[in-house]
Design a protein around this motif. Structure first.
Motif, PDB file in Angstrom:
ATOM      1  N   PHE A  21       6.163 -31.676 -10.301  1.00 12.98           N
ATOM      2  CA  PHE A  21       6.494 -33.048 -11.267  1.00 12.98           C
ATOM      3  C   PHE A  21       6.232 -33.206 -12.496  1.00 12.98           C
ATOM      4  O   PHE A  21       5.390 -32.299 -13.225  1.00 12.98           O
ATOM      5  CB  PHE A  21       4.526 -34.423 -10.972  1.00 12.98           C
ATOM      6  CG  PHE A  21       5.569 -35.441 -12.059  1.00 12.98           C
ATOM      7  CD1 PHE A  21       5.781 -36.550 -11.174  1.00 12.98           C
ATOM      8  CD2 PHE A  21       4.135 -35.635 -12.449  1.00 12.98           C
ATOM      9  CE1 PHE A  21       5.824 -37.552 -12.125  1.00 12.98           C
ATOM     10  CE2 PHE A  21       4.198 -36.543 -13.236  1.00 12.98           C
ATOM     11  CZ  PHE A  21       4.970 -37.580 -12.899  1.00 12.98           C
ATOM     12  N   HIS A  23       6.233 -34.499 -16.530  1.00 12.87           N
ATOM     13  CA  HIS A  23       6.653 -35.567 -17.678  1.00 12.87           C
ATOM     14  C   HIS A  23       6.995 -34.499 -19.328  1.00 12.87           C
ATOM     15  O   HIS A  23       5.944 -34.535 -19.513  1.00 12.87           O
ATOM     16  CB  HIS A  23       5.137 -36.600 -17.786  1.00 12.87           C
ATOM     17  CG  HIS A  23       5.289 -38.123 -17.672  1.00 12.87           C
ATOM     18  ND1 HIS A  23       4.474 -38.842 -17.363  1.00 12.87           N
ATOM     19  CD2 HIS A  23       6.163 -38.554 -19.171  1.00 12.87           C
ATOM     20  CE1 HIS A  23       5.176 -40.311 -18.169  1.00 12.87           C
ATOM     21  NE2 HIS A  23       5.906 -39.339 -19.375  1.00 12.87           N
ATOM     22  N   GLY A 138      13.013 -39.240 -10.625  1.00  9.51           N
ATOM     23  CA  GLY A 138      12.604 -39.709 -12.398  1.00  9.51           C
ATOM     24  C   GLY A 138      13.156 -40.479 -13.015  1.00  9.51           C
ATOM     25  O   GLY A 138      13.039 -41.774 -12.063  1.00  9.51           O
ATOM     26  N   CYS A 156      10.175 -38.859 -16.558  1.00  7.84           N
ATOM     27  CA  CYS A 156       8.788 -37.926 -15.403  1.00  7.84           C
ATOM     28  C   CYS A 156      10.375 -37.669 -14.722  1.00  7.84           C
ATOM     29  O   CYS A 156      11.094 -38.145 -14.347  1.00  7.84           O
ATOM     30  CB  CYS A 156       8.086 -39.027 -14.811  1.00  7.84           C
ATOM     31  SG  CYS A 156       9.333 -40.902 -14.300  1.00  7.84           S
TER      32      CYS A 156
END
Length: 421
Positions: A21, A23, A138, A156
């Motif tokens: 994950f 960002h 995302g 993201c």
């Protein structure tokens, strides 16, 4: 009988790749490619790109990034129909045809609601149609700001190599109503909003531009409290600064070339324009008649020559003024160095044909300023144009074509009616 002690078999667990994950703001294209690339590199994959918005350059760069380390056998792109309309069927088909190594297909998703997905996947198929690969979900659209440009949006990304998720993804794609680029301009009555949006995209907006080139290229500073107390100081005005309440500005670029503007500009708007609160809507195919190619090219040649001739001297003057104003505590330090700001304006001007035409003609030309999600604004504008066209006793050529196109629910009818007028 002696008892036999059984040693239990070790528990077998399937090794799973833990998802990532992220960002991020920079390096998004590379990160997306790396996350998708968590696959068996020996296999061939179909690349699926799902995005509301589309940018051909961003798509091409992402595909090239993946080709460097993954075998691609084909590409399927899904974008919202209204976003596809902005580019037009011919452009989208040319984009698909520009690839030689594999087939690229663009599908325009038709829905009453916005197709707002942002999903990217590499999928391989076994002989028994079982799938494997990688999928990334995302917030990033398939655009420059979404994936390519440095300093673009924060996005993201979350990846998975779960085969069940891949199967669900494919199953849902198969249920979408999609159109090929060749069928973008065919509408049913159920697709009224898409048609209205498409017809608005057939034109460009025009309104009178009152600023001038020197003002556009001026450098503006925000005053400190000390600077505000000295706005009556004659020395600033004598140095060439235009003094306002909280800012001062100075024009450094001098350009006294006055081109011969076309006398028929007003006639073009009278014969082909539809008045709106944004300015005149003018059919895109007609807008070029506002500019005579030789005269426009002569203007650009003279402008670029003056920019090159004055450039070094202007940079010296800006730097000198900037250092003086800072030293005296008259201005706040800007986020962008004023020399860089000036050069940025020059680069933006010389690379933007619409801005050059605005400077030349004294008219601002701009595309539909509403995003496809601004449905109320689009419908309001369209209805205003219908009302204006219907209220005229003597309708000009664009008005007649606009109304006939809307009545027939056909973009082709607009072109036909405009040619007939």
């Amino acid at each position: 009988m002696d008892s036999i002690e059984h040693t239990p078999e070790p528990h077998r667990t399937e090794t799973k790749v833990m998802p990532n994950f992220l960002h991020i703001r920079s390096g998004k294209k590379q990160c997306l490619a790396e996350m998708l690339g968590r696959v068996d590199k020996r296999r061939y994959y179909t690349l699926y790109l799902c995005s509301c918005y589309f940018d051909g350059d961003a798509a091409r760069k992402l595909i090239a990034e993946l080709q460097a380390f993954v075998r691609i056998s084909g590409v399927k792109i899904y974008i919202d129909r209204r976003a596809a309309i902005e580019y037009g069927g011919d452009y989208l088909q040319e984009f698909c045809d520009s690839f030689d190594d594999f087939e690229v297909i663009i599908n325009a998703v038709e829905s009453s609601n916005l197709f707002h997905s942002k999903v990217y996947s590499l999928i391989a198929f076994d002989d028994d149609d079982r799938v494997s690969g990688s999928i990334v979900l995302g917030s990033a659209n398939l655009t420059g700001a979404g994936l390519i440009r440095r300093g673009g949006n924060f996005e993201c990304l979350l990846d998975s190599q779960d085969n069940e998720i891949l199967e669900q993804h494919l199953s849902q794609l198969e249920k979408l109503k999609v159109l090929s680029p060749q069928k973008l301009n065919r509408f049913s009555r159920r697709e009224e909003f898409s048609f209205k949006y498409a017809l608005l995209q057939y034109g460009i907006f025009v309104h009178k531009w009152n600023d001038n080139l020197e003002q556009y290229l001026s450098i503006r500073y925000r005053l400190t409290e000390n600077g505000k107390s000295r706005i009556t100081d004659q020395s600033l005005e004598d140095a060439g600064f235009n003094i306002e309440t909280a800012t001062i500005s100075k024009r450094y670029f001098k350009f006294d070339y006055v081109p011969d503007h076309l006398d028929n500009t007003e006639n073009v708007l009278r014969n082909y324009g539809i008045e709106t609160y944004l300015g005149h809507w003018l059919p895109y195919s007609v807008s070029e008649s506002m500019f005579e190619a030789d005269a426009l090219n002569a203007f650009k040649e003279h402008l670029f020559s003056e920019i090159e001739r004055q450039g070094d001297e202007i940079e010296i003057k800006i730097k000198r003024d900037y250092e003086y104003l800072l030293q005296k505590g008259l201005i706040e330090e800007p986020e962008v160095n004023p020399v860089d700001s000036f050069n940025g304006k020059i680069n933006s001007l010389t690379s933007n044909e619409l801005k050059l035409k605005r400077i030349y003609s004294r008219y601002e030309l701009f595309y539909l300023p509403f995003d496809i999600q601004q449905k109320e604004d689009i419908i309001y504008l369209f209805d205003e144009m219908v009302n204006v066209a219907e209220s005229r006793r003597r309708r000009n050529r664009a008005m007649r074509a606009f109304l006939e196109s809307y009545a027939a629910f056909s973009l082709d009818r607009f072109d036909e009616a405009l040619a007939e007028a």
